[in-house]
Design an enzyme around this catalytic site. Sequence first.
Site, mmCIF file in Angstrom:
data_model
loop_
_atom_site.group_PDB
_atom_site.id
_atom_site.type_symbol
_atom_site.label_atom_id
_atom_site.label_comp_id
_atom_site.label_asym_id
_atom_site.label_seq_id
_atom_site.Cartn_x
_atom_site.Cartn_y
_atom_site.Cartn_z
ATOM 1 N N ARG A 42 0.867 -1.190 0.000
ATOM 2 C CA ARG A 42 0.000 0.000 0.000
ATOM 3 C C ARG A 42 0.896 1.231 0.000
ATOM 4 N NH1 ARG A 42 -4.559 0.246 4.441
ATOM 5 N NH2 ARG A 42 -2.950 0.951 5.863
ATOM 6 N N SER A 111 -12.693 -4.295 -0.208
ATOM 7 C CA SER A 111 -13.043 -3.900 1.164
ATOM 8 C C SER A 111 -14.551 -3.733 1.270
ATOM 9 C CB SER A 111 -12.381 -2.563 1.521
ATOM 10 O OG SER A 111 -10.985 -2.680 1.502
ATOM 11 N N LYS A 140 -6.302 4.217 10.098
ATOM 12 C CA LYS A 140 -7.237 5.017 9.295
ATOM 13 C C LYS A 140 -8.197 5.716 10.246
ATOM 14 C CE LYS A 140 -7.491 2.726 4.795
ATOM 15 N NZ LYS A 140 -8.421 2.155 3.817
#
Length: 210
Positions: A42, A111, A140
């Site tokens: 990522r 997701s 997050k």
Amino acid sequence: MKCAEEYMRLYAVTDRAWVGGQTLYQQVESALKGGVTCVQLREKELDEEAFLKEAFELHDLCKKYNVPFFINDNVDIAIRCHAEGIHVGQEDMAAAQVRQRVGDEMMIGVSVHSVEEALEAVRHGADCLGVGAAFSTHTKADVDVLPEGMMKAICDAVDIPVVAIGGIHKENLLRLKGTGVNGVALVSAIFGAEDIEAECRELKALAEQL
């Protein structure tokens, strides 16, 4: 390429925020030595060229350990480095569009946060699901924790592998027992550890109990 349940057991998601004494490459290798079963790269900040170079290097590393390599969000990079998988969020390209671009060989992870999103992802050709946030997370800030029972409801509704993500660490991992998840996706619990290899061995042993 079909997604095997065992790929999801201990799924490492990279985060450059945790790079310190080791390079990202060294961190990922430590995680692989510790037994991670999947690696997702990522990168939110790197330019395309640097991202691609890193993707090739880490994919080669994962091949040595016979572990599938996923790219987060960037379909172009996933195609160019011949990754085994691409993972997209709800705000990214729909799984059906991703499938048109990557063909049948690449695994698609999506997701999801509800049964409806999960069923739609499966209809659109998803091979595995990332479900969360399982617990509150610092990685997050804008993510809501799933309501009680939602993880199990999603797992019960689909017949593809499911990995739980969000705020999971050694102390709470076994609280996911009985939900039906095939494994856990971890960021800081792996890459924020002082000894990544040793930490992964412990996490893997816990994940095997799910």
